[in-house]
Design an enzyme around this catalytic site. Structure first.
Site, PDB file in Angstrom:
ATOM      1  N   ARG A 137     -14.524 -11.689  32.986  1.00 21.24           N
ATOM      2  CA  ARG A 137     -15.850 -11.112  33.154  1.00 21.24           C
ATOM      3  C   ARG A 137     -16.338 -10.631  31.795  1.00 21.24           C
ATOM      4  O   ARG A 137     -15.718  -9.757  31.190  1.00 21.24           O
ATOM      5  CB  ARG A 137     -15.805  -9.942  34.142  1.00 21.24           C
ATOM      6  CG  ARG A 137     -17.134  -9.224  34.260  1.00 21.24           C
ATOM      7  CD  ARG A 137     -17.116  -8.030  35.232  1.00 21.24           C
ATOM      8  NE  ARG A 137     -18.414  -7.383  35.196  1.00 21.24           N
ATOM      9  CZ  ARG A 137     -18.627  -6.101  34.917  1.00 21.24           C
ATOM     10  NH1 ARG A 137     -17.622  -5.275  34.702  1.00 21.24           N
ATOM     11  NH2 ARG A 137     -19.849  -5.628  34.861  1.00 21.24           N
TER      12      ARG A 137
ATOM     13  N   GLU B 171     -23.731  -1.323  36.549  1.00 19.60           N
ATOM     14  CA  GLU B 171     -23.893   0.108  36.742  1.00 19.60           C
ATOM     15  C   GLU B 171     -25.323   0.606  36.510  1.00 19.60           C
ATOM     16  O   GLU B 171     -25.610   1.317  35.547  1.00 19.60           O
ATOM     17  CB  GLU B 171     -22.918   0.877  35.839  1.00 19.60           C
ATOM     18  CG  GLU B 171     -21.464   0.542  36.141  1.00 19.60           C
ATOM     19  CD  GLU B 171     -20.476   1.383  35.346  1.00 19.60           C
ATOM     20  OE1 GLU B 171     -20.890   2.026  34.366  1.00 19.60           O
ATOM     21  OE2 GLU B 171     -19.294   1.402  35.712  1.00 19.60           O
TER      22      GLU B 171
ATOM     23  N   ASN C 193     -17.213  -0.834  40.252  1.00 18.89           N
ATOM     24  CA  ASN C 193     -16.504  -0.250  39.112  1.00 18.89           C
ATOM     25  C   ASN C 193     -16.010   1.125  39.535  1.00 18.89           C
ATOM     26  O   ASN C 193     -16.808   1.995  39.915  1.00 18.89           O
ATOM     27  CB  ASN C 193     -17.421  -0.097  37.895  1.00 18.89           C
ATOM     28  CG  ASN C 193     -17.762  -1.424  37.255  1.00 18.89           C
ATOM     29  OD1 ASN C 193     -17.286  -2.475  37.685  1.00 18.89           O
ATOM     30  ND2 ASN C 193     -18.592  -1.382  36.224  1.00 18.89           N
TER      31      ASN C 193
ATOM     32  N   TYR D 177     -12.980   4.263  38.789  1.00 20.03           N
ATOM     33  CA  TYR D 177     -11.941   4.792  37.902  1.00 20.03           C
ATOM     34  C   TYR D 177     -11.196   6.005  38.454  1.00 20.03           C
ATOM     35  O   TYR D 177     -10.027   6.199  38.156  1.00 20.03           O
ATOM     36  CB  TYR D 177     -12.551   5.182  36.537  1.00 20.03           C
ATOM     37  CG  TYR D 177     -12.984   3.974  35.740  1.00 20.03           C
ATOM     38  CD1 TYR D 177     -12.106   3.355  34.875  1.00 20.03           C
ATOM     39  CD2 TYR D 177     -14.256   3.436  35.888  1.00 20.03           C
ATOM     40  CE1 TYR D 177     -12.479   2.225  34.150  1.00 20.03           C
ATOM     41  CE2 TYR D 177     -14.642   2.306  35.174  1.00 20.03           C
ATOM     42  CZ  TYR D 177     -13.756   1.707  34.306  1.00 20.03           C
ATOM     43  OH  TYR D 177     -14.112   0.598  33.606  1.00 20.03           O
TER      44      TYR D 177
ATOM     45  N   GLU E 237     -14.434  -3.564  37.674  1.00 21.04           N
ATOM     46  CA  GLU E 237     -13.785  -2.728  36.653  1.00 21.04           C
ATOM     47  C   GLU E 237     -12.895  -1.702  37.321  1.00 21.04           C
ATOM     48  O   GLU E 237     -13.272  -1.101  38.332  1.00 21.04           O
ATOM     49  CB  GLU E 237     -14.802  -1.946  35.796  1.00 21.04           C
ATOM     50  CG  GLU E 237     -15.589  -2.774  34.826  1.00 21.04           C
ATOM     51  CD  GLU E 237     -16.557  -1.931  33.991  1.00 21.04           C
ATOM     52  OE1 GLU E 237     -16.322  -0.706  33.799  1.00 21.04           O
ATOM     53  OE2 GLU E 237     -17.564  -2.497  33.544  1.00 21.04           O
TER      54      GLU E 237
HETATM   55  C1  GBH Z   1     -17.838   1.818  32.756  1.00 20.96           C
HETATM   56  O1  GBH Z   1     -18.560   2.972  32.899  1.00 20.96           O
HETATM   57  C2  GBH Z   1     -18.595   0.875  31.879  1.00 20.96           C
HETATM   58  O2  GBH Z   1     -19.114  -0.201  32.633  1.00 20.96           O
HETATM   59  C3  GBH Z   1     -17.791   0.347  30.717  1.00 20.96           C
HETATM   60  O3  GBH Z   1     -18.645  -0.248  29.798  1.00 20.96           O
HETATM   61  C4  GBH Z   1     -16.979   1.469  30.134  1.00 20.96           C
HETATM   62  O4  GBH Z   1     -16.345   1.109  28.943  1.00 20.96           O
HETATM   63  C5  GBH Z   1     -15.968   1.869  31.159  1.00 20.96           C
HETATM   64  O5  GBH Z   1     -16.550   2.144  32.398  1.00 20.96           O
HETATM   65  C6  GBH Z   1     -15.069   3.037  30.776  1.00 20.96           C
HETATM   66  O6  GBH Z   1     -15.787   4.223  30.689  1.00 20.96           O
HETATM   67  O7  GBH Z   1     -18.371  11.348  33.367  1.00 20.96           O
HETATM   68  O8  GBH Z   1     -20.241  12.667  33.988  1.00 20.96           O
HETATM   69  O9  GBH Z   1     -20.546  10.347  33.521  1.00 20.96           O
HETATM   70  C7  GBH Z   1     -17.979   3.952  33.756  1.00 20.96           C
HETATM   71  C8  GBH Z   1     -18.938   5.061  33.900  1.00 20.96           C
HETATM   72  C9  GBH Z   1     -17.533   6.909  34.333  1.00 20.96           C
HETATM   73  C10 GBH Z   1     -19.757   6.783  35.172  1.00 20.96           C
HETATM   74  C11 GBH Z   1     -17.303   8.141  35.154  1.00 20.96           C
HETATM   75  C12 GBH Z   1     -19.506   7.994  35.970  1.00 20.96           C
HETATM   76  C13 GBH Z   1     -18.346  10.062  36.045  1.00 20.96           C
HETATM   77  C14 GBH Z   1     -19.404  11.054  35.783  1.00 20.96           C
HETATM   78  N1  GBH Z   1     -18.561   6.069  34.857  1.00 20.96           N
HETATM   79  N2  GBH Z   1     -18.529   8.825  35.326  1.00 20.96           N
HETATM   80  S1  GBH Z   1     -19.662  11.367  34.067  1.00 20.96           S
END
Ligand code: GBH
Length: 446
Positions: free
Chosen positions: A73, A163, A289, A291, A359
């Protein structure tokens, strides 16, 4: 139990890995500009070199082959294809992605293409107000058409947006991403335009009988109710609905979640009847996505995380993290059971729609020895396969984020998600322990 059609893969994004920002007619994106503002990214770092994948894509593909994935991807950089956002096509940009796609296919790896992973041509921001102006809808559809025409003979898997939540909330709501605006109202308007651009692009794809499937990738954490009280259970459901339902309800059912309409009032734009019809059923699959996980409650509890005073508070839920939970380098909680619960939530709400985990990954330090990441992939994949095999969730694939250590947006190069070590200072690509752990998981699950 191994499933034949399941896709194992790994993911990246153009601005995070390509570098070569001034080469072969690429124009600046909003991220080049954002990185140049002092204080916006850690140590002022930017994507000028990144992993140099623009020049080293063959090495990336060698690694993918060694890893044994079915699919890669990656995202297309709009500023390479249409340097002014629209207008003249830059053949050198097309040539680059042709080489990438052809080399993947020659190695038996399926390209899974994201049209937009945040690198908007800067000119569209400066001269057309970016995602705030409704004209962006047709401008995006035109860009998508150029991509379908150029690559559609070989690419069969498409994602419109990566996203939309981040583009709207982080880009326009809190300002922690490009273009750095801070307005709740703008964030909901941007989200609206993203959804319309998605729906019109999918209509074009289908009207033109393009082969393959097209969907959208949305993101959310799992929110676990703090207690068994109905109001906490409802708060958790509301939180996932605000993050994920915001961009998934419209593409499945044609409209925003009722709870968002009720709570946001006129902050949330409305779709016309025609737009609802266009949106409804406009995703062949949902990309997820994911995490991490947090606990939430309807009322504040002792030790809860503070309210943010911005768009993050709109769902009116209070978050809490157990200090005992293991944290990754991002300070995110390592809680694999959250993924299984989330997959079940999505399957239930969206009538078992096909889901790709586009992701999932772990930031941890450690150049070659990355013990935590080894545990993370093992446990999160176990949780995903339990959802698939025990709970019968329609899970069609899994992509680890990321193949390479890369530009982690506002965090610069300080946070590392890669299965393979890499940095602008040392472009040697060194597989970490987790690379072999993931390789093993893939080969055992075929
Ligand atoms: C993804 O974003 C992206 O698609 C990617 O490019 C990036 O490298 C990867 O993840 C790792 O970060 O922390 O307050 O924003 C993930 C984005 C992360 C958004 C966790 C929401 C929680 C709230 N997400 N986040 S905050």
């Amino acid at each position: 139990m191994p499933k034949k059609n399941f896709i194992w893969g790994s993911a990246t994004a153009s601005y995070q890995i390509e570098g070569a920002v001034n080469e072969d007619g690429r124009s600046p994106s909003i991220w080049d500009a954002y990185c140049s503002i002092p204080g916006r990214t850690a140590a002022g770092e930017n994507g000028d070199i990144a992993c140099d994948s623009y020049h080293r894509y063959e090495e990336d593909i060698k690694l993918l082959k060694e890893l044994g994935v079915d699919s890669y991807r990656f995202s297309i950089a709009w500023p390479r294809i249409l340097p002014n956002g629209s207008g003249e096509v830059n053949q050198a940009g097309i040539d680059y992605y042709n080489k990438l796609i052809d080399t993947l296919l020659a190695n038996g790896i399926t390209p899974f293409v994201t049209l937009y992973h945040w690198d908007l041509p800067l000119e569209l921001q400066l001269c057309a107000n970016g995602w705030l102006d409704r004209s962006i809808v047709d401008t995006f559809v035109n860009y998508a058409k150029v991509c379908f025409d150029a690559f559609g003979d070989r690419v069969r898997h498409w994602i419109t947006f990566n996203e939309a939540w981040c583009i709207s909330v982080l880009g326009y709501g809190t300002g922690s991403h490009a273009p750095g605006h801070r307005s709740r109202r703008e964030a909901y308007l941007v989200g609206h335009h993203l959804l319309l651009a998605h729906a019109k692009t999918v209509k074009l794809f289908r009207d033109n009988n393009c082969e393959g499937i097209i969907g959208i990738t949305n993101n959310t954490e799992w929110k676990e109710p703090m207690t068994g009280k109905p109001e906490d259970i409802e708060a958790a459901d509301r939180a996932v609905t605000f993050d994920f339902g915001w961009f998934t309800d419209p593409v499945v059912y044609g409209d925003y979640p009722q709870v968002m309409k009720d709570m946001l009032g006129d902050l949330l734009p409305e779709f016309s009847a025609d737009e609802k019809a266009l949106l409804k059923g406009s995703a062949d699959f949902i990309g997820l996505n994911h995490y991490s996980t947090k606990c939430v409650s309807a009322t504040p509890v002792e030790g809860h995380l503070p309210l943010c005073g911005n768009i993050f508070d709109d769902a009116r839920v209070y978050s809490w993290c157990d200090p005992k939970w293991e944290k990754t380098q991002m300070n995110w909680n390592l809680l694999p059971w959250g993924l299984r619960k989330l997959l079940n939530w999505i399957a239930k709400r969206y009538n078992n729609i096909p889901i790709y985990i586009t992701e999932n990954g772990c930031a941890c330090s450690g150049i070659e020895d990355d013990d935590q990441r080894c545990r993370y992939v093992t446990e999160y994949i176990n949780a995903a396969l339990e959802a698939r095999d025990t709970d019968n969730v329609n899970l069609a694939g899994y992509f680890y984020w990321s193949l390479l250590d890369n530009l982690e947006w506002a965090y610069g190069y300080s946070k590392t998600f890669g299965l393979v070590g890499c940095s602008p200072d040392d472009l040697t690509r060194r597989p970490k322990k987790s690379f072999y752990v993931y390789k093993d998981i893939i080969s055992k699950n075929r």
